[in-house]
Design an enzyme around this catalytic site. Sequence first.
Site, short mmCIF file in Angstrom:
data_model
loop_
_atom_site.label_atom_id
_atom_site.label_comp_id
_atom_site.label_asym_id
_atom_site.label_seq_id
_atom_site.Cartn_x
_atom_site.Cartn_y
_atom_site.Cartn_z
N THR A 167 -103.04 -3.36 -15.72
CA THR A 167 -102.38 -4.04 -14.59
C THR A 167 -102.41 -3.09 -13.40
O THR A 167 -102.39 -1.87 -13.58
CB THR A 167 -100.92 -4.37 -14.99
N ARG A 207 -98.50 -18.83 -20.12
CA ARG A 207 -97.48 -17.75 -20.07
C ARG A 207 -97.49 -17.06 -18.70
O ARG A 207 -98.54 -16.71 -18.18
CB ARG A 207 -97.77 -16.75 -21.18
N GLY A 222 -95.82 -13.70 -16.86
CA GLY A 222 -95.10 -12.47 -17.18
C GLY A 222 -94.19 -12.02 -16.05
O GLY A 222 -93.74 -12.82 -15.22
N GLY A 239 -96.30 -3.22 -18.02
CA GLY A 239 -95.99 -3.07 -19.44
C GLY A 239 -95.61 -4.41 -20.04
O GLY A 239 -96.07 -5.45 -19.56
N GLY A 271 -94.19 -7.56 -20.34
CA GLY A 271 -93.60 -8.36 -19.27
C GLY A 271 -92.28 -9.00 -19.61
O GLY A 271 -91.39 -9.08 -18.76
N1 ASP Z 1 -96.67 -6.63 -17.24
C1 ASP Z 1 -97.88 -7.35 -17.51
C2 ASP Z 1 -97.54 -8.64 -18.20
O1 ASP Z 1 -96.70 -8.64 -19.09
C3 ASP Z 1 -98.87 -6.60 -18.34
C4 ASP Z 1 -99.10 -5.16 -17.99
O2 ASP Z 1 -98.44 -4.62 -17.11
O3 ASP Z 1 -99.99 -4.55 -18.62
O4 ASP Z 1 -98.14 -9.63 -17.90
#
Ligand code: ASP
Length: 309
Positions: free
Chosen positions: A176, A204, A206, A227, A229
């Site tokens: 991300t 979905r 996040g 991270g 979400g």
């Molecule tokens: N936070 C993002 C999500 O959950 C994923 C990520 O940050 O790697 O969609």
Amino acid sequence: MEPSIIVHGGAGRWDPEEAESALEGLGAAAETARAILSRGGSALDAVVAAVVLLEDDVLFNAGTGSALNLAGEAEMDASVMDGRTLAAGAVGAIKGVRNPVLVARRVMESTDHVMLAGEGAGRFARAMGFPPYDPVTPRRRVDHLEKLEALAREGPGEQGTLRGLLEKYPGLACGTVGAVALDQHGALAAATSTGGITLKLPGRVGDTPIPGAGTYATSAAAASATGHGETILRLLASRHACDRVAGGATAQQASDEAIAALAPHGGHAGIIVVDAAGRIGVAHDTDFMPHAHCGVGGAGITARTRTAR
Ligand code: ASP
């Protein structure tokens, strides 16, 4: 006022070779943003330009090269926020565009909504002149098939949930991108973009497009989180960090506290923060969160990956 910019390339687990290339990409994004800020450009323009560059870099899980959902589609989330006015724009589960962050900015600037999702977000993008685009790369296609096969072979882990999957396969969330900046005029802004977590259910959404969760900016601070979400959403990590800065914490203390608050709920996250004096904070409980910074307290670009404490 000396401007400041920090960009991240996602909390998670990177293989070492790719982490090196990711750092290069992040350094280039920070440099692009720095150039905008040093000629008096706005924090908003700087964070959007940095995120566009990272969305266009196939290495990152955002825009071109986004992670694929269970059905093998790229459904992307992105948001921007302007700390001067609390104006925010976001898209959730958008398909078929090259730069979701630009569509998010358009939502902020050309509508009186904060977020558009799914098919409506795609229709809005077309109406605004964003051409159809396929962000799925061959590498992501292969990666998706490998992960589906591993899942079929080894099972989803004890909980059978997205979090269970993530614990078993930390590589499912990674890449991300996000940026936070302070400009010469004292304004703060944040932007974040992602393809989300590989093998997520279609539809979905996040934390990334939700103001306060994946992205937040006020007159005191700007934050971008990454991270797991669902955990970030429940704890509103970016808002938490900005509130802590407004309450007197340093950007680093606020980052540490925001990540610590997620720990009892499973953690797996990272955050970057910049405050109104241009000081930055970086925290993550994952193995890696590559990032690059330029501004207060740093000469030129610092591109580095810090391992978890
Ligand atoms: N936070 C993002 C999500 O959950 C994923 C990520 O940050 O790697 O969609």
